[in-house]
Design a protein around this motif. Sequence first.
Motif, PDB file in Angstrom:
ATOM      1  N   GLY A  58       0.844  -1.199   0.000  1.00  0.00           N
ATOM      2  CA  GLY A  58       0.000   0.000   0.000  1.00  0.00           C
ATOM      3  C   GLY A  58       0.874   1.242   0.000  1.00  0.00           C
ATOM      4  N   ASN A  59       1.253   1.687   1.167  1.00  0.00           N
ATOM      5  CA  ASN A  59       2.139   2.841   1.300  1.00  0.00           C
ATOM      6  C   ASN A  59       3.580   2.336   1.285  1.00  0.00           C
ATOM      7  N   ILE A  60       4.390   2.970   0.480  1.00  0.00           N
ATOM      8  CA  ILE A  60       5.772   2.535   0.315  1.00  0.00           C
ATOM      9  C   ILE A  60       6.669   3.467   1.117  1.00  0.00           C
ATOM     10  N   ALA A  61       7.446   2.895   1.995  1.00  0.00           N
ATOM     11  CA  ALA A  61       8.370   3.671   2.820  1.00  0.00           C
ATOM     12  C   ALA A  61       9.697   3.835   2.083  1.00  0.00           C
ATOM     13  N   ALA A  62      10.448   4.855   2.469  1.00  0.00           N
ATOM     14  CA  ALA A  62      11.748   5.115   1.853  1.00  0.00           C
ATOM     15  C   ALA A  62      12.668   3.902   2.003  1.00  0.00           C
ATOM     16  N   ALA A  63      12.563   3.191   3.116  1.00  0.00           N
ATOM     17  CA  ALA A  63      13.397   2.004   3.326  1.00  0.00           C
ATOM     18  C   ALA A  63      13.086   0.916   2.297  1.00  0.00           C
ATOM     19  N   GLU A  64      11.816   0.802   1.905  1.00  0.00           N
ATOM     20  CA  GLU A  64      11.445  -0.181   0.883  1.00  0.00           C
ATOM     21  C   GLU A  64      12.028   0.204  -0.470  1.00  0.00           C
ATOM     22  N   ARG A  65      12.041   1.481  -0.769  1.00  0.00           N
ATOM     23  CA  ARG A  65      12.667   1.945  -2.018  1.00  0.00           C
ATOM     24  C   ARG A  65      14.158   1.623  -2.004  1.00  0.00           C
ATOM     25  N   LEU A  97      16.674  10.169  -7.832  1.00  0.00           N
ATOM     26  CA  LEU A  97      15.304  10.687  -7.914  1.00  0.00           C
ATOM     27  C   LEU A  97      14.903  11.545  -6.723  1.00  0.00           C
ATOM     28  N   SER A  98      14.159  12.593  -7.027  1.00  0.00           N
ATOM     29  CA  SER A  98      13.539  13.433  -6.000  1.00  0.00           C
ATOM     30  C   SER A  98      12.220  12.791  -5.572  1.00  0.00           C
ATOM     31  N   ALA A  99      11.641  13.290  -4.511  1.00  0.00           N
ATOM     32  CA  ALA A  99      10.348  12.774  -4.046  1.00  0.00           C
ATOM     33  C   ALA A  99       9.289  12.898  -5.144  1.00  0.00           C
ATOM     34  N   ASP A 100       9.293  13.996  -5.867  1.00  0.00           N
ATOM     35  CA  ASP A 100       8.320  14.192  -6.945  1.00  0.00           C
ATOM     36  C   ASP A 100       8.539  13.194  -8.081  1.00  0.00           C
ATOM     37  N   GLU A 101       9.793  12.903  -8.394  1.00  0.00           N
ATOM     38  CA  GLU A 101      10.074  11.971  -9.487  1.00  0.00           C
ATOM     39  C   GLU A 101       9.635  10.546  -9.160  1.00  0.00           C
ATOM     40  N   TRP A 102       9.699  10.162  -7.886  1.00  0.00           N
ATOM     41  CA  TRP A 102       9.224   8.826  -7.501  1.00  0.00           C
ATOM     42  C   TRP A 102       7.731   8.665  -7.779  1.00  0.00           C
ATOM     43  N   GLU A 103       7.005   9.771  -7.772  1.00  0.00           N
ATOM     44  CA  GLU A 103       5.551   9.734  -7.975  1.00  0.00           C
ATOM     45  C   GLU A 103       5.139   9.882  -9.436  1.00  0.00           C
ATOM     46  N   MET A 105       0.955   3.197 -13.162  1.00  0.00           N
ATOM     47  CA  MET A 105       1.966   2.681 -12.244  1.00  0.00           C
ATOM     48  C   MET A 105       3.014   3.770 -12.020  1.00  0.00           C
ATOM     49  N   THR A 106       3.290   4.072 -10.764  1.00  0.00           N
ATOM     50  CA  THR A 106       4.311   5.065 -10.457  1.00  0.00           C
ATOM     51  C   THR A 106       5.698   4.449 -10.629  1.00  0.00           C
ATOM     52  N   VAL A 107       6.682   5.307 -10.734  1.00  0.00           N
ATOM     53  CA  VAL A 107       8.085   4.866 -10.775  1.00  0.00           C
ATOM     54  C   VAL A 107       8.379   4.051  -9.523  1.00  0.00           C
ATOM     55  N   GLU A 108       7.873   4.514  -8.403  1.00  0.00           N
ATOM     56  CA  GLU A 108       8.074   3.831  -7.129  1.00  0.00           C
ATOM     57  C   GLU A 108       7.513   2.406  -7.161  1.00  0.00           C
ATOM     58  N   ALA A 109       6.271   2.259  -7.617  1.00  0.00           N
ATOM     59  CA  ALA A 109       5.642   0.936  -7.673  1.00  0.00           C
ATOM     60  C   ALA A 109       6.363   0.027  -8.669  1.00  0.00           C
ATOM     61  N   ALA A 110       6.769   0.583  -9.817  1.00  0.00           N
ATOM     62  CA  ALA A 110       7.475  -0.215 -10.816  1.00  0.00           C
ATOM     63  C   ALA A 110       8.822  -0.689 -10.274  1.00  0.00           C
ATOM     64  N   THR A 111       9.474   0.142  -9.496  1.00  0.00           N
ATOM     65  CA  THR A 111      10.770  -0.239  -8.918  1.00  0.00           C
ATOM     66  C   THR A 111      10.609  -1.422  -7.976  1.00  0.00           C
ATOM     67  N   LEU A 112       9.591  -1.386  -7.137  1.00  0.00           N
ATOM     68  CA  LEU A 112       9.360  -2.520  -6.237  1.00  0.00           C
ATOM     69  C   LEU A 112       8.971  -3.771  -7.010  1.00  0.00           C
ATOM     70  N   LEU A 113       8.179  -3.623  -8.051  1.00  0.00           N
ATOM     71  CA  LEU A 113       7.790  -4.764  -8.878  1.00  0.00           C
ATOM     72  C   LEU A 113       9.019  -5.425  -9.501  1.00  0.00           C
ATOM     73  N   TYR A 114       9.931  -4.625 -10.045  1.00  0.00           N
ATOM     74  CA  TYR A 114      11.092  -5.210 -10.708  1.00  0.00           C
ATOM     75  C   TYR A 114      12.136  -5.724  -9.731  1.00  0.00           C
ATOM     76  N   ALA A 115      12.145  -5.228  -8.525  1.00  0.00           N
ATOM     77  CA  ALA A 115      12.997  -5.842  -7.495  1.00  0.00           C
ATOM     78  C   ALA A 115      12.472  -7.251  -7.208  1.00  0.00           C
ATOM     79  N   TRP A 116      11.148  -7.375  -7.061  1.00  0.00           N
ATOM     80  CA  TRP A 116      10.553  -8.707  -6.880  1.00  0.00           C
ATOM     81  C   TRP A 116      10.854  -9.582  -8.097  1.00  0.00           C
TER      82      TRP A 116
END
Length: 182
Positions: free
Chosen positions: A23-30, A136-142, A153-164
Amino acid sequence: MSLKIEWPALDPRFPIGPYASPGNIAAAERKHAIATLAELPSHLREAVAGLDISQLDTPYREGGWTVRQVTHHVADSHMNAFVRLRRALTEDWPLVSPYDEKAWALLIDSTTSPIGPSLDIVEGLHVRWVQVLESLSADEWERGFKHAQMGPMTVEAATLLYAWHSQHHVAHITQLRKKKHW
Protein backbone atom coordinates in the motif's frame (compact mmCIF):
# COMPACT_ATOMS: atom_id res chain seq x y z
CA MET A 1 0.35 -39.92 19.17
CA SER A 2 2.44 -37.54 17.08
CA LEU A 3 0.99 -34.67 15.17
CA LYS A 4 1.99 -34.57 11.51
CA ILE A 5 1.98 -31.10 9.99
CA GLU A 6 1.46 -30.85 6.23
CA TRP A 7 3.08 -27.78 4.67
CA PRO A 8 1.78 -26.59 1.34
CA ALA A 9 4.06 -27.49 -1.54
CA LEU A 10 6.14 -24.68 -2.94
CA ASP A 11 4.53 -23.41 -6.14
CA PRO A 12 7.36 -23.62 -8.70
CA ARG A 13 5.81 -20.76 -10.67
CA PHE A 14 6.31 -18.44 -7.71
CA PRO A 15 9.27 -19.66 -5.66
CA ILE A 16 9.30 -16.47 -3.56
CA GLY A 17 5.53 -16.07 -3.65
CA PRO A 18 3.40 -14.03 -6.03
CA TYR A 19 3.99 -10.30 -6.18
CA ALA A 20 2.01 -8.36 -3.61
CA SER A 21 1.88 -4.63 -4.21
CA PRO A 22 2.40 -2.77 -0.95
CA GLY A 23 0.00 0.00 0.00
CA ASN A 24 2.14 2.84 1.30
CA ILE A 25 5.77 2.53 0.32
CA ALA A 26 8.37 3.67 2.82
CA ALA A 27 11.75 5.11 1.85
CA ALA A 28 13.40 2.00 3.33
CA GLU A 29 11.44 -0.18 0.88
CA ARG A 30 12.67 1.95 -2.02
CA LYS A 31 16.27 1.62 -0.78
CA HIS A 32 15.88 -2.15 -0.47
CA ALA A 33 14.41 -2.35 -3.99
CA ILE A 34 17.32 -0.32 -5.40
CA ALA A 35 19.80 -2.58 -3.60
CA THR A 36 18.03 -5.64 -5.02
CA LEU A 37 18.28 -4.22 -8.53
CA ALA A 38 21.96 -3.41 -7.96
CA GLU A 39 22.63 -6.98 -6.82
CA LEU A 40 20.72 -8.74 -9.59
CA PRO A 41 23.57 -8.97 -12.12
CA SER A 42 25.85 -10.81 -9.68
CA HIS A 43 23.03 -12.98 -8.33
CA LEU A 44 21.95 -13.97 -11.83
CA ARG A 45 25.54 -14.77 -12.85
CA GLU A 46 25.98 -16.88 -9.69
CA ALA A 47 22.70 -18.70 -10.36
CA VAL A 48 23.79 -19.81 -13.84
CA ALA A 49 27.51 -20.26 -13.14
CA GLY A 50 28.92 -23.55 -14.37
CA LEU A 51 25.74 -24.79 -16.03
CA ASP A 52 26.29 -26.80 -19.19
CA ILE A 53 24.19 -26.64 -22.37
CA SER A 54 21.89 -29.43 -21.24
CA GLN A 55 21.28 -27.74 -17.90
CA LEU A 56 20.67 -24.36 -19.55
CA ASP A 57 18.05 -26.05 -21.72
CA THR A 58 16.23 -27.59 -18.74
CA PRO A 59 12.87 -26.02 -17.83
CA TYR A 60 12.70 -24.75 -14.27
CA ARG A 61 9.31 -26.45 -13.98
CA GLU A 62 7.11 -28.64 -16.15
CA GLY A 63 5.72 -26.43 -18.89
CA GLY A 64 8.01 -23.58 -17.89
CA TRP A 65 10.84 -21.81 -19.61
CA THR A 66 14.35 -23.18 -19.70
CA VAL A 67 17.12 -21.59 -17.67
CA ARG A 68 18.38 -20.10 -20.95
CA GLN A 69 14.96 -18.57 -21.69
CA VAL A 70 14.63 -17.21 -18.15
CA THR A 71 18.04 -15.54 -18.42
CA HIS A 72 17.19 -13.93 -21.77
CA HIS A 73 13.75 -12.96 -20.42
CA VAL A 74 15.29 -11.04 -17.53
CA ALA A 75 17.33 -8.99 -20.01
CA ASP A 76 14.29 -8.43 -22.26
CA SER A 77 11.95 -7.54 -19.42
CA HIS A 78 14.37 -5.24 -17.65
CA MET A 79 15.23 -3.39 -20.88
CA ASN A 80 11.51 -2.72 -21.30
CA ALA A 81 11.24 -1.60 -17.67
CA PHE A 82 14.20 0.78 -17.99
CA VAL A 83 12.71 2.39 -21.11
CA ARG A 84 9.39 2.79 -19.27
CA LEU A 85 11.21 4.44 -16.34
CA ARG A 86 12.95 6.88 -18.66
CA ARG A 87 9.69 7.70 -20.40
CA ALA A 88 7.94 8.22 -17.05
CA LEU A 89 10.65 10.67 -16.03
CA THR A 90 10.59 12.63 -19.30
CA GLU A 91 6.96 12.47 -20.44
CA ASP A 92 3.65 13.15 -18.72
CA TRP A 93 2.22 9.73 -17.82
CA PRO A 94 2.95 8.08 -21.20
CA LEU A 95 0.97 5.10 -22.39
CA VAL A 96 3.33 2.11 -22.54
CA SER A 97 2.64 -1.02 -24.49
CA PRO A 98 2.93 -4.50 -23.12
CA TYR A 99 4.94 -7.03 -25.06
CA ASP A 100 4.24 -10.71 -25.56
CA GLU A 101 6.91 -12.13 -23.26
CA LYS A 102 5.89 -15.70 -24.05
CA ALA A 103 6.38 -15.09 -27.78
CA TRP A 104 9.70 -13.34 -27.13
CA ALA A 105 10.84 -16.38 -25.12
CA LEU A 106 10.20 -18.57 -28.18
CA LEU A 107 12.31 -16.49 -30.57
CA ILE A 108 15.50 -18.17 -31.79
CA ASP A 109 17.80 -15.93 -29.75
CA SER A 110 15.94 -16.82 -26.55
CA THR A 111 15.97 -20.55 -27.22
CA THR A 112 19.47 -21.07 -28.61
CA SER A 113 21.79 -18.11 -27.99
CA PRO A 114 24.50 -18.19 -25.35
CA ILE A 115 23.42 -16.41 -22.18
CA GLY A 116 26.60 -14.31 -21.85
CA PRO A 117 25.30 -11.38 -23.91
CA SER A 118 22.10 -11.21 -21.84
CA LEU A 119 24.11 -11.35 -18.61
CA ASP A 120 26.21 -8.46 -19.95
CA ILE A 121 23.07 -6.51 -20.90
CA VAL A 122 21.65 -6.99 -17.39
CA GLU A 123 24.92 -5.87 -15.84
CA GLY A 124 25.23 -2.66 -17.85
CA LEU A 125 21.54 -1.90 -17.72
CA HIS A 126 21.33 -2.26 -13.96
CA VAL A 127 24.28 0.09 -13.41
CA ARG A 128 22.40 2.78 -15.32
CA TRP A 129 19.01 1.91 -13.76
CA VAL A 130 20.35 2.12 -10.22
CA GLN A 131 22.14 5.40 -10.97
CA VAL A 132 18.88 6.96 -12.13
CA LEU A 133 16.89 5.58 -9.19
CA GLU A 134 19.41 6.85 -6.66
CA SER A 135 19.09 10.35 -8.11
CA LEU A 136 15.30 10.69 -7.91
CA SER A 137 13.54 13.43 -6.00
CA ALA A 138 10.35 12.77 -4.05
CA ASP A 139 8.32 14.19 -6.94
CA GLU A 140 10.07 11.97 -9.49
CA TRP A 141 9.22 8.83 -7.50
CA GLU A 142 5.55 9.73 -7.98
CA ARG A 143 5.79 10.17 -11.75
CA GLY A 144 4.65 7.21 -13.77
CA PHE A 145 3.22 5.65 -16.86
CA LYS A 146 -0.04 4.09 -17.94
CA HIS A 147 0.39 0.44 -18.84
CA ALA A 148 -2.11 -0.70 -21.45
CA GLN A 149 -2.97 -3.82 -19.39
CA MET A 150 -1.99 -3.05 -15.78
CA GLY A 151 -3.13 0.56 -15.66
CA PRO A 152 -1.28 3.48 -14.05
CA MET A 153 1.97 2.68 -12.24
CA THR A 154 4.31 5.07 -10.46
CA VAL A 155 8.08 4.87 -10.77
CA GLU A 156 8.07 3.83 -7.13
CA ALA A 157 5.64 0.94 -7.67
CA ALA A 158 7.48 -0.21 -10.82
CA THR A 159 10.77 -0.24 -8.92
CA LEU A 160 9.36 -2.52 -6.24
CA LEU A 161 7.79 -4.76 -8.88
CA TYR A 162 11.09 -5.21 -10.71
CA ALA A 163 13.00 -5.84 -7.49
CA TRP A 164 10.55 -8.71 -6.88
CA HIS A 165 10.90 -9.78 -10.53
CA SER A 166 14.67 -9.97 -10.09
CA GLN A 167 14.45 -12.24 -7.06
CA HIS A 168 11.61 -14.25 -8.62
CA HIS A 169 13.60 -15.35 -11.66
CA VAL A 170 16.86 -15.95 -9.82
CA ALA A 171 14.86 -18.21 -7.49
CA HIS A 172 13.50 -20.15 -10.50
CA ILE A 173 17.07 -21.05 -11.38
CA THR A 174 18.39 -21.64 -7.86
CA GLN A 175 15.39 -23.79 -6.90
CA LEU A 176 15.90 -25.90 -10.04
CA ARG A 177 19.58 -26.32 -9.19
CA LYS A 178 18.67 -27.39 -5.67
CA LYS A 179 16.05 -29.84 -6.95
CA LYS A 180 18.45 -31.32 -9.53
CA HIS A 181 21.47 -31.27 -7.15
CA TRP A 182 23.51 -29.21 -9.63
